[in-house]
Design a protein around this motif. Structure first.
Motif, PDB file in Angstrom:
ATOM      1  N   LEU A 110      36.599  48.829  56.928  1.00 49.23           N
ATOM      2  CA  LEU A 110      35.736  47.810  57.527  1.00 49.23           C
ATOM      3  C   LEU A 110      35.230  46.775  56.524  1.00 49.23           C
ATOM      4  CD1 LEU A 110      33.632  49.985  60.023  1.00 49.23           C
ATOM      5  CD2 LEU A 110      35.761  48.735  60.407  1.00 49.23           C
ATOM      6  N   LEU A 111      35.591  46.945  55.259  1.00 54.15           N
ATOM      7  CA  LEU A 111      35.124  45.984  54.258  1.00 54.15           C
ATOM      8  C   LEU A 111      35.612  44.579  54.594  1.00 54.15           C
ATOM      9  CD1 LEU A 111      35.660  48.093  51.025  1.00 54.15           C
ATOM     10  CD2 LEU A 111      33.506  47.640  52.225  1.00 54.15           C
ATOM     11  N   GLY A 112      34.765  43.611  54.293  1.00 54.96           N
ATOM     12  CA  GLY A 112      35.048  42.240  54.697  1.00 54.96           C
ATOM     13  C   GLY A 112      35.827  41.432  53.670  1.00 54.96           C
ATOM     14  N   LEU A 113      35.920  40.137  53.940  1.00 56.36           N
ATOM     15  CA  LEU A 113      36.668  39.247  53.053  1.00 56.36           C
ATOM     16  C   LEU A 113      36.126  39.280  51.634  1.00 56.36           C
ATOM     17  CD1 LEU A 113      37.121  35.985  55.208  1.00 56.36           C
ATOM     18  CD2 LEU A 113      38.827  37.741  54.696  1.00 56.36           C
ATOM     19  N   MET A 114      34.809  39.426  51.479  1.00 56.04           N
ATOM     20  CA  MET A 114      34.221  39.387  50.142  1.00 56.04           C
ATOM     21  C   MET A 114      34.689  40.559  49.301  1.00 56.04           C
ATOM     22  SD  MET A 114      30.407  38.182  51.131  1.00 56.04           S
ATOM     23  CE  MET A 114      29.784  37.093  49.924  1.00 56.04           C
ATOM     24  N   GLN A 115      34.473  41.781  49.784  1.00 54.54           N
ATOM     25  CA  GLN A 115      34.855  42.949  48.989  1.00 54.54           C
ATOM     26  C   GLN A 115      36.353  42.965  48.714  1.00 54.54           C
ATOM     27  OE1 GLN A 115      33.099  43.090  51.856  1.00 54.54           O
ATOM     28  NE2 GLN A 115      31.412  44.554  51.742  1.00 54.54           N
ATOM     29  N   ARG A 116      37.148  42.552  49.711  1.00 56.83           N
ATOM     30  CA  ARG A 116      38.597  42.525  49.509  1.00 56.83           C
ATOM     31  C   ARG A 116      38.982  41.505  48.445  1.00 56.83           C
ATOM     32  NH1 ARG A 116      40.988  45.519  53.757  1.00 56.83           N
ATOM     33  NH2 ARG A 116      39.250  46.200  55.066  1.00 56.83           N
ATOM     34  N   SER A 117      38.264  40.375  48.452  1.00 57.21           N
ATOM     35  CA  SER A 117      38.542  39.360  47.434  1.00 57.21           C
ATOM     36  C   SER A 117      38.143  39.843  46.049  1.00 57.21           C
ATOM     37  CB  SER A 117      37.772  38.072  47.738  1.00 57.21           C
ATOM     38  OG  SER A 117      38.105  37.592  49.000  1.00 57.21           O
ATOM     39  N   PHE A 118      37.010  40.545  45.975  1.00 59.78           N
ATOM     40  CA  PHE A 118      36.573  41.070  44.668  1.00 59.78           C
ATOM     41  C   PHE A 118      37.625  42.012  44.103  1.00 59.78           C
ATOM     42  CE2 PHE A 118      31.938  41.028  46.455  1.00 59.78           C
ATOM     43  CZ  PHE A 118      31.931  39.646  46.396  1.00 59.78           C
ATOM     44  N   THR A 119      38.125  42.903  44.971  1.00 58.44           N
ATOM     45  CA  THR A 119      39.145  43.858  44.535  1.00 58.44           C
ATOM     46  C   THR A 119      40.374  43.133  44.020  1.00 58.44           C
ATOM     47  OG1 THR A 119      38.366  45.369  46.234  1.00 58.44           O
ATOM     48  CG2 THR A 119      40.522  45.851  45.291  1.00 58.44           C
ATOM     49  N   CYS A 120      40.795  42.152  44.797  1.00 61.16           N
ATOM     50  CA  CYS A 120      41.982  41.378  44.434  1.00 61.16           C
ATOM     51  C   CYS A 120      41.768  40.655  43.103  1.00 61.16           C
ATOM     52  CB  CYS A 120      42.234  40.404  45.573  1.00 61.16           C
ATOM     53  SG  CYS A 120      43.562  39.267  45.342  1.00 61.16           S
ATOM     54  N   LEU A 121      40.585  40.063  42.956  1.00 58.75           N
ATOM     55  CA  LEU A 121      40.237  39.324  41.748  1.00 58.75           C
ATOM     56  C   LEU A 121      40.258  40.226  40.515  1.00 58.75           C
ATOM     57  CD1 LEU A 121      39.097  36.441  41.186  1.00 58.75           C
ATOM     58  CD2 LEU A 121      36.823  37.378  41.490  1.00 58.75           C
ATOM     59  N   LEU A 122      39.666  41.402  40.647  1.00 57.24           N
ATOM     60  CA  LEU A 122      39.602  42.314  39.510  1.00 57.24           C
ATOM     61  C   LEU A 122      40.975  42.870  39.161  1.00 57.24           C
ATOM     62  CD1 LEU A 122      36.218  43.874  40.523  1.00 57.24           C
ATOM     63  CD2 LEU A 122      36.655  42.850  38.280  1.00 57.24           C
ATOM     64  N   GLU A 123      41.760  43.177  40.195  1.00 57.66           N
ATOM     65  CA  GLU A 123      43.119  43.678  39.940  1.00 57.66           C
ATOM     66  C   GLU A 123      43.948  42.622  39.218  1.00 57.66           C
ATOM     67  OE1 GLU A 123      44.709  44.732  43.729  1.00 57.66           O
ATOM     68  OE2 GLU A 123      43.705  46.697  43.763  1.00 57.66           O
ATOM     69  N   GLN A 124      43.871  41.391  39.750  1.00 60.93           N
ATOM     70  CA  GLN A 124      44.628  40.293  39.161  1.00 60.93           C
ATOM     71  C   GLN A 124      44.184  40.021  37.735  1.00 60.93           C
ATOM     72  OE1 GLN A 124      46.750  37.673  40.526  1.00 60.93           O
ATOM     73  NE2 GLN A 124      47.241  39.047  42.200  1.00 60.93           N
ATOM     74  N   SER A 125      42.864  40.074  37.534  1.00 64.38           N
ATOM     75  CA  SER A 125      42.359  39.712  36.214  1.00 64.38           C
ATOM     76  C   SER A 125      42.797  40.753  35.180  1.00 64.38           C
ATOM     77  CB  SER A 125      40.835  39.525  36.258  1.00 64.38           C
ATOM     78  OG  SER A 125      40.175  40.589  35.674  1.00 64.38           O
ATOM     79  N   ARG A 126      42.958  42.007  35.631  1.00 67.35           N
ATOM     80  CA  ARG A 126      43.450  43.026  34.704  1.00 67.35           C
ATOM     81  C   ARG A 126      44.914  42.832  34.395  1.00 67.35           C
ATOM     82  NH1 ARG A 126      40.231  46.887  37.966  1.00 67.35           N
ATOM     83  NH2 ARG A 126      38.191  46.562  37.034  1.00 67.35           N
ATOM     84  N   SER A 127      45.655  42.340  35.395  1.00 64.91           N
ATOM     85  CA  SER A 127      47.097  42.232  35.171  1.00 64.91           C
ATOM     86  C   SER A 127      47.493  40.935  34.463  1.00 64.91           C
ATOM     87  CB  SER A 127      47.848  42.360  36.497  1.00 64.91           C
ATOM     88  OG  SER A 127      47.606  41.218  37.277  1.00 64.91           O
ATOM     89  N   ARG A 128      46.587  39.950  34.461  1.00 63.66           N
ATOM     90  CA  ARG A 128      46.945  38.701  33.787  1.00 63.66           C
ATOM     91  C   ARG A 128      46.764  38.820  32.287  1.00 63.66           C
ATOM     92  NH1 ARG A 128      45.713  33.310  37.330  1.00 63.66           N
ATOM     93  NH2 ARG A 128      46.498  34.171  39.290  1.00 63.66           N
ATOM     94  N   ALA A 129      47.555  38.013  31.578  1.00 68.47           N
ATOM     95  CA  ALA A 129      47.520  38.097  30.126  1.00 68.47           C
ATOM     96  C   ALA A 129      46.209  37.558  29.550  1.00 68.47           C
ATOM     97  CB  ALA A 129      48.695  37.339  29.539  1.00 68.47           C
ATOM     98  N   SER A 130      45.760  36.400  30.076  1.00 73.07           N
ATOM     99  CA  SER A 130      44.541  35.810  29.525  1.00 73.07           C
ATOM    100  C   SER A 130      43.321  36.618  29.953  1.00 73.07           C
ATOM    101  CB  SER A 130      44.397  34.368  30.001  1.00 73.07           C
ATOM    102  OG  SER A 130      44.263  34.357  31.402  1.00 73.07           O
ATOM    103  N   ASP A 131      42.358  36.652  29.093  1.00 69.64           N
ATOM    104  CA  ASP A 131      41.150  37.409  29.360  1.00 69.64           C
ATOM    105  C   ASP A 131      40.211  36.555  30.214  1.00 69.64           C
ATOM    106  OD1 ASP A 131      39.365  39.396  29.289  1.00 69.64           O
ATOM    107  OD2 ASP A 131      38.668  39.024  27.245  1.00 69.64           O
ATOM    108  N   LEU A 132      39.818  37.067  31.359  1.00 72.78           N
ATOM    109  CA  LEU A 132      38.966  36.296  32.247  1.00 72.78           C
ATOM    110  C   LEU A 132      37.548  36.839  32.262  1.00 72.78           C
ATOM    111  CD1 LEU A 132      41.322  35.892  35.336  1.00 72.78           C
ATOM    112  CD2 LEU A 132      40.754  34.156  33.650  1.00 72.78           C
ATOM    113  N   ALA A 133      36.585  35.926  32.283  1.00 69.67           N
ATOM    114  CA  ALA A 133      35.199  36.365  32.424  1.00 69.67           C
ATOM    115  C   ALA A 133      34.749  36.027  33.837  1.00 69.67           C
ATOM    116  CB  ALA A 133      34.323  35.650  31.404  1.00 69.67           C
ATOM    117  N   LEU A 134      34.152  37.004  34.504  1.00 72.48           N
ATOM    118  CA  LEU A 134      33.719  36.812  35.880  1.00 72.48           C
ATOM    119  C   LEU A 134      32.201  36.897  35.952  1.00 72.48           C
ATOM    120  CD1 LEU A 134      36.274  39.270  37.540  1.00 72.48           C
ATOM    121  CD2 LEU A 134      36.441  36.779  37.401  1.00 72.48           C
TER     122      LEU A 134
END
Ligand code: ADP
Ligand code: MG
Length: 362
Positions: A110-134
């Motif tokens: 039942l999680l909404g667009l926000m939580q799903r986006s956070f998950t996606c953002l964190l997963e992507q940020s771990r897999s990308r080469a550049s270090d991202l600050a959120l």
């Protein structure tokens, strides 16, 4: 790219079913939705239509939300806003049922667009080469006042300013760094809790205020930045006009992802609202009108466009960047299928079709 007007039709609630409300909204497939009632018969087109049976995951995957998250990581200003009358499912779509229950965590489905986006953002940020600050900031606009939902203590109004380099910005807004899903979800909860606590004191103001949660994504290219005030994995920083921020020290990409839960759009009855209620109603009407006005001016062909009156409300000032020049906006119009909501439903659908024609150049 154009904004993607997406429509979500929530299921009839138990109360609506029990009292025998008619269902007047029907999805025809291919983005078309049909409204039929005694004296109304109209079809509207959207990029995507999600009806009563659509899961939260289907809305996330089918609305373009995942692409929006990726664009924010690439440095674009991205905004998703949910609008529609009170009770149409805006908060549910953005956050799931978490808005309602304090005690039980929402089931993952039942999680909404926000939580799903956070998950996606964190997963992507771990897999990308550049270090991202959120980092995240969370504001509400209530009675044309901007309040920080992350600052401890009683809500106080923050000034909204403009500068050449930053555009419109909120002075002294708190921006909290996060590195995990738990941390950002807990910020979301804290902020929503603060919004709701004052809602009890100020008659139902949660649907009377606009809430904006912004995730700032920046590349952590410079390593010489001192990490000040580290506490429990969270770093808080106040961004004033002159305070040296990391962003100014490093010219690398900086994207944003903003989630806007707009106040209920229902027309406020001229009669019967007085005092505080009418002040609230006026501010909401004013800002939603200003938003609608900006949107319809932006919808004109570029050559015929006049000045866009972003300054008409706090909401349009805060959304100026994402609506106008350089942003990408995903709009989710929320409606109830019930015959009792017909006139509000039609007004939401018209509002959404106007916004459909806005083009931006990110
Ligand atoms: P809003 O934020 O627009 O005022 P809410 O998101 O609070 O409306 O939704 C109103 C009610 O309808 C809530 O009880 C919510 O749980 C329920 N609801 C909304 N959308 C859905 C949906 N897609 N599926 C099931 N229940 C929903
Ligand atoms: Mg709500």
């Amino acid at each position: 790219p154009r904004p993607h007007p997406t429509l979500r039709v929530r299921p009839l609630t138990c109360t609506e079913t029990r009292r025998g409300d008619q269902q007047v909204v029907h999805s025809l497939g291919d983005g078309a939705v049909h409204v039929s009632a005694a004296r109304h018969d109209a079809t509207f087109g959207f990029s995507a239509v999600f009806d009563a049976g659509a899961s939260q995951e289907a809305v996330f995957e089918g609305s373009g939300m995942r692409q929006l998250v990726e664009l924010a990581m690439d440095g674009f200003s991205c905004t998703v806003f949910a609008f529609g009358q009170t009770g149409s499912g805006k908060t549910y779509t953005l956050m799931g049922p978490l808005g309602q229950s304090d005690t039980q965590p929402a089931s993952p489905a039942l999680l909404g667009l926000m939580q799903r986006s956070f998950t996606c953002l964190l997963e992507q940020s771990r897999s990308r080469a550049s270090d991202l600050a959120l980092s995240a900031s969370y504001l509400e606009i209530y009675n044309e006042q901007v309040r920080d939902l992350l600052s401890p203590g009683p809500p106080c109004a923050l000034p909204l300013r403009w500068s050449k380099s930053r555009g419109f910005y909120v002075e002294n807004q708190l921006s909290v760094e996060f590195e995990s899903l738990e941390a950002i979800v807990s910020l979301l909860l804290q902020g929503s809790q603060r919004r709701r606590t004052s809602a009890h004191a100020l008659n139902r103001h949660s649907s009377r205020s606009h809430a904006l949660l912004t995730i700032h994504v920046r590349s952590r290219a410079v390593s010489a930045i001192p990490l000040l005030g580290r506490a429990g994995g969270l770093r808080a920083q106040r961004g004033g006009a002159n305070s040296p921020t990391v962003a100014s020290a490093c010219p690398s990409k900086q994207g944003t992802l903003c989630f806007v839960d707009l106040a209920g759009s229902e027309r406020v009855k001229e009669t019967g609202s007085s005092g505080e209620l009418s002040v609230e109603a006026n501010s909401i009407n004013r800002s939603l009108l200003a938003l609608g006005h900006c949107i319809s001016l932006l919808a004109k062909p570029r050559g015929k466009r006049t000045h866009i009156p972003y300054r008409d409300s706090k909401l349009t000032r805060l959304l100026a960047r994402s609506l106008g020049g350089s942003g990408i906006t995903l709009m989710v119009a929320c409606i109830s299928p019930s015959s009792r909501c017909l006139s509000e439903t039609l007004s939401t659908l018209h509002y959404a079709s106007r916004a459909r024609r806005v083009t931006t150049r990110p």
